[in-house]
Design an enzyme around this catalytic site. Sequence first.
Site, mmCIF file in Angstrom:
data_model
loop_
_atom_site.group_PDB
_atom_site.id
_atom_site.type_symbol
_atom_site.label_atom_id
_atom_site.label_comp_id
_atom_site.label_asym_id
_atom_site.label_seq_id
_atom_site.Cartn_x
_atom_site.Cartn_y
_atom_site.Cartn_z
ATOM 1 N N HIS A 1 12.117 23.359 -3.430
ATOM 2 C CA HIS A 1 11.863 22.865 -2.075
ATOM 3 C C HIS A 1 10.467 23.238 -1.586
ATOM 4 O O HIS A 1 10.277 23.663 -0.439
ATOM 5 C CB HIS A 1 12.923 23.381 -1.104
ATOM 6 C CG HIS A 1 14.314 23.008 -1.507
ATOM 7 N ND1 HIS A 1 14.714 21.701 -1.678
ATOM 8 C CD2 HIS A 1 15.402 23.771 -1.792
ATOM 9 C CE1 HIS A 1 15.982 21.665 -2.045
ATOM 10 N NE2 HIS A 1 16.420 22.908 -2.125
ATOM 11 N N ARG B 1 12.898 5.682 -5.525
ATOM 12 C CA ARG B 1 14.285 5.264 -5.330
ATOM 13 C C ARG B 1 14.711 5.445 -3.876
ATOM 14 O O ARG B 1 15.431 4.631 -3.321
ATOM 15 C CB ARG B 1 15.208 6.043 -6.258
ATOM 16 C CG ARG B 1 15.102 5.623 -7.726
ATOM 17 C CD ARG B 1 15.963 6.523 -8.596
ATOM 18 N NE ARG B 1 15.476 7.897 -8.572
ATOM 19 C CZ ARG B 1 16.247 8.960 -8.791
ATOM 20 N NH1 ARG B 1 17.540 8.813 -9.011
ATOM 21 N NH2 ARG B 1 15.734 10.177 -8.781
ATOM 22 N N ASP C 1 -21.214 -5.109 -1.247
ATOM 23 C CA ASP C 1 -21.155 -6.577 -1.230
ATOM 24 C C ASP C 1 -21.210 -7.086 0.213
ATOM 25 O O ASP C 1 -20.558 -6.551 1.097
ATOM 26 C CB ASP C 1 -19.858 -7.038 -1.896
ATOM 27 C CG ASP C 1 -19.952 -8.454 -2.433
ATOM 28 O OD1 ASP C 1 -20.674 -9.265 -1.835
ATOM 29 O OD2 ASP C 1 -19.289 -8.742 -3.453
ATOM 30 N N VAL D 1 -28.999 -12.846 -1.267
ATOM 31 C CA VAL D 1 -28.633 -14.035 -0.485
ATOM 32 C C VAL D 1 -28.332 -15.176 -1.444
ATOM 33 O O VAL D 1 -29.219 -15.681 -2.131
ATOM 34 C CB VAL D 1 -29.752 -14.435 0.501
ATOM 35 C CG1 VAL D 1 -29.338 -15.683 1.268
ATOM 36 C CG2 VAL D 1 -30.053 -13.296 1.461
ATOM 37 N N LYS E 1 -9.167 -16.494 7.003
ATOM 38 C CA LYS E 1 -8.962 -16.950 8.383
ATOM 39 C C LYS E 1 -8.435 -18.383 8.400
ATOM 40 O O LYS E 1 -7.581 -18.739 9.220
ATOM 41 C CB LYS E 1 -10.270 -16.851 9.170
ATOM 42 C CG LYS E 1 -10.149 -17.313 10.613
ATOM 43 C CD LYS E 1 -11.398 -17.018 11.420
ATOM 44 C CE LYS E 1 -11.202 -17.464 12.869
ATOM 45 N NZ LYS E 1 -12.334 -17.056 13.738
ATOM 46 N N GLY F 1 -23.917 -14.502 -12.465
ATOM 47 C CA GLY F 1 -23.291 -14.123 -13.728
ATOM 48 C C GLY F 1 -21.999 -14.857 -14.002
ATOM 49 O O GLY F 1 -21.679 -15.171 -15.153
#
Length: 539
Positions: free
Chosen positions: A275, A213, A125, A65, A137, A36
């Site tokens: 809290h 922050r 995949d 494949v 690699k 595609g």
Amino acid sequence: MEMKKRALVSVSDKAGIVDFCRQLADLGYEIISTGGTARVLKEAGLDVIGISEITGFPECLDGRVKTLHPNVHAGLLAMRSNPEHMAQLEKLGINTIDIVCVNLYPFKATIARGADFAECVENIDIGGPTMIRAAAKNYQDVVVLVDPGDYEKVLTELREGGVSMETRRYLQYKVFAHTAVYDSLISNYLAQQLGIRFPDEVTFAYTKAQDLRYGENPQQDAIFYNEEFIRPGSLSSAEQLWGKELSYNNINDSNGALELLKEFGDTPAVVASKHANPCGVGTGASVYEAYMRAYNSDPVSVFGGILAINGTVEADTAAEINKIFIEIVMAPDYTPEALQILEQKKNIRLLKIPAIKAKREKDALDMKKVYGGLLVQEYDETLLRDEDEGLFSRKAEVIETTLPSGKTRTSYGLGVVTDRAPTAEEVRALEFVWKVVKYTKSNAIAIGKEGRTTGIGMGQTNRIWAAQQAIAHAGSEAAGSVMASDAYFPFPDCVEECEKAGITAIIQPGGSIRDKDSVDACNRAGIAMVFVGDRHFKH
């Protein structure tokens, strides 16, 4: 054999790919592509070498494949600085591949839309991860891209003479981070399909949501990650309508308020939190009434706190909220008039969470990081084992056990353990405070009346202190209130405090070897007590 500059491009996400390849072609790269992607590039007028021209073998098995071939992987893995590698390429007639641009089959999107198992498996995949791992690699010779956001940076560096080693190393890292997340999604999906709740090995995928922050304290760096799939009704799903960015503490504290809010379903409810503990909770016929009850539960602690509201915030409620300083308001919606009022306060943060009432999804897990490990458990989804009022009216079974010493131990089943059963009004109040204590840090005590808390004691190292704290907060409102304890009473001292304060009924798990002492103390005081079995520790 002259080595040509080549880029191999095969992407599921085609955003920006035509322009990227066009600029690569202008820089002298031949474009190799598959399926595609090749079609899209050709339709855009680009010259494309089909993958079969490189492999000498047709794409087969419905595209399963395509790229798994030595002509591809030798071109990726050959180290240009190794004379033997280059000599072998020359002998085999294989050209190097200098750029790989691949993103993977949309496995995440496939499972998100509820596709069946076969389709999900088909969207795992194989060739893509193999190519990008090979390219990563060999990072010093191959530039590998998995994120369209990196296209422009690479093009800029190519125009300036070449992609820097720093950028190559960064792109290498992104590949392995990307495939790690991809594989974790697959493994977790397969575990879920098999009903494996706690696998022997596990990875979790998260995506950066925002830089913070700082952490709990200014000297700590922090960040917020979302789960790969945004949970409806979670803080991750919130749209911020007003105010500065959320802090680490804002997010942590808001989550606690949201969890409790969900217990009230469609009943208008407001949770005021500080809290990560509730400091005031109210329900009512309207959001306004629920807010006023929550506020009046503890008008001191709510200052600077967080509000979780399960209905639309209207002008009258907004006007009351604006009378004090509130850090955050979370609600499914706000009227325009309410927003206009609330936005007068520059330091307030307004979050819109449309599905704020949504219950947790069944596969959700509760996780707590400890140094060197991870604690994982199911969420505490139980409230009462017996959801009807039978639990509050039936007499609990009394079991007498003779100990080896000859003494008798009295234990109790579930239900009413005292001479007096709670009234209908007390039952409604007991159900209410039982929800509140479930989301209060242990040791926890919650006291209240129907639809509102009157006092909460949390995080104490012994239960009597938590009870005394809750009663002290309630003041004169303690009289006529009921009490919930997240775990059993080891001694009758909490009951004795209840008697002094005028508390009329108690709900607790039961299960102490000294349960009879507390039951007897209740009977002497005329207090109703119900055992429900499950404790609700929250640490």
